[in-house]
Design an enzyme around this catalytic site. Structure first.
Site, mmCIF file in Angstrom:
data_model
loop_
_atom_site.group_PDB
_atom_site.id
_atom_site.type_symbol
_atom_site.label_atom_id
_atom_site.label_comp_id
_atom_site.label_asym_id
_atom_site.label_seq_id
_atom_site.Cartn_x
_atom_site.Cartn_y
_atom_site.Cartn_z
ATOM 1 N N CYS A 46 -14.017 -88.673 -9.703
ATOM 2 C CA CYS A 46 -12.915 -88.001 -10.271
ATOM 3 C C CYS A 46 -11.741 -87.811 -9.158
ATOM 4 O O CYS A 46 -11.661 -87.482 -8.257
ATOM 5 C CB CYS A 46 -13.406 -86.439 -10.410
ATOM 6 S SG CYS A 46 -11.998 -85.290 -10.461
ATOM 7 N N CYS A 49 -10.219 -84.496 -8.283
ATOM 8 C CA CYS A 49 -11.034 -84.053 -7.451
ATOM 9 C C CYS A 49 -10.733 -84.509 -5.778
ATOM 10 O O CYS A 49 -10.523 -83.431 -4.977
ATOM 11 C CB CYS A 49 -12.554 -84.422 -7.419
ATOM 12 S SG CYS A 49 -13.216 -83.663 -9.172
#
Length: 123
Positions: A46, A49
């Site tokens: 991600c 993230c």
């Protein structure tokens, strides 16, 4: 000598970064923590993230009474299900064993600061 000892003591009060390894650790270090805990559900794949996690670490590092827990969604399906994580990054704030706030996605710094300030109150 006293000054040196004082510096060691104050540095030990820096926030704790907790990488959750299992459900028992989540219970003991998040749900049963005396300190409020920001829980960051993330995944290695991600990209948002990888932006959010360092920013949260930076904002929490000067708060000796707030911890930051990292939960890899790939390794903790039960926690993902329990907290109804549908997308990453997902962040929940836990205080006294209760979820008191949450957000999903990459958010601006002020939203993270508001979450931290809410946890920092002595209520």
């Amino acid at each position: 000598m006293k000054k040196f000892v004082r510096n060691i003591t104050s540095s030990s009060n820096l926030h704790k970064l907790i990488t959750i390894k299992n459900n028992d650790e989540f219970l003991s270090k998040v749900m049963n923590s005396e300190n409020p805990v920001i829980v960051n559900f993330h995944a290695e794949w991600c990209e948002p993230c990888h932006i959010l996690t360092p920013k949260m670490k930076e904002l929490v590092e000067h708060k000796d009474n707030i911890d930051l827990a990292i939960v890899d969604v790939e390794n903790h399906a039960e926690l993902v299900h329990t907290f109804e994580v549908k997308a990453v990054p997902a962040v929940i704030a836990v205080k006294n064993g209760l979820v008191v706030d949450k957000f999903i996605g990459l958010v601006d710094t002020s939203m993270i600061e508001n979450l931290i300030n809410k946890l920092d109150k002595k209520i």
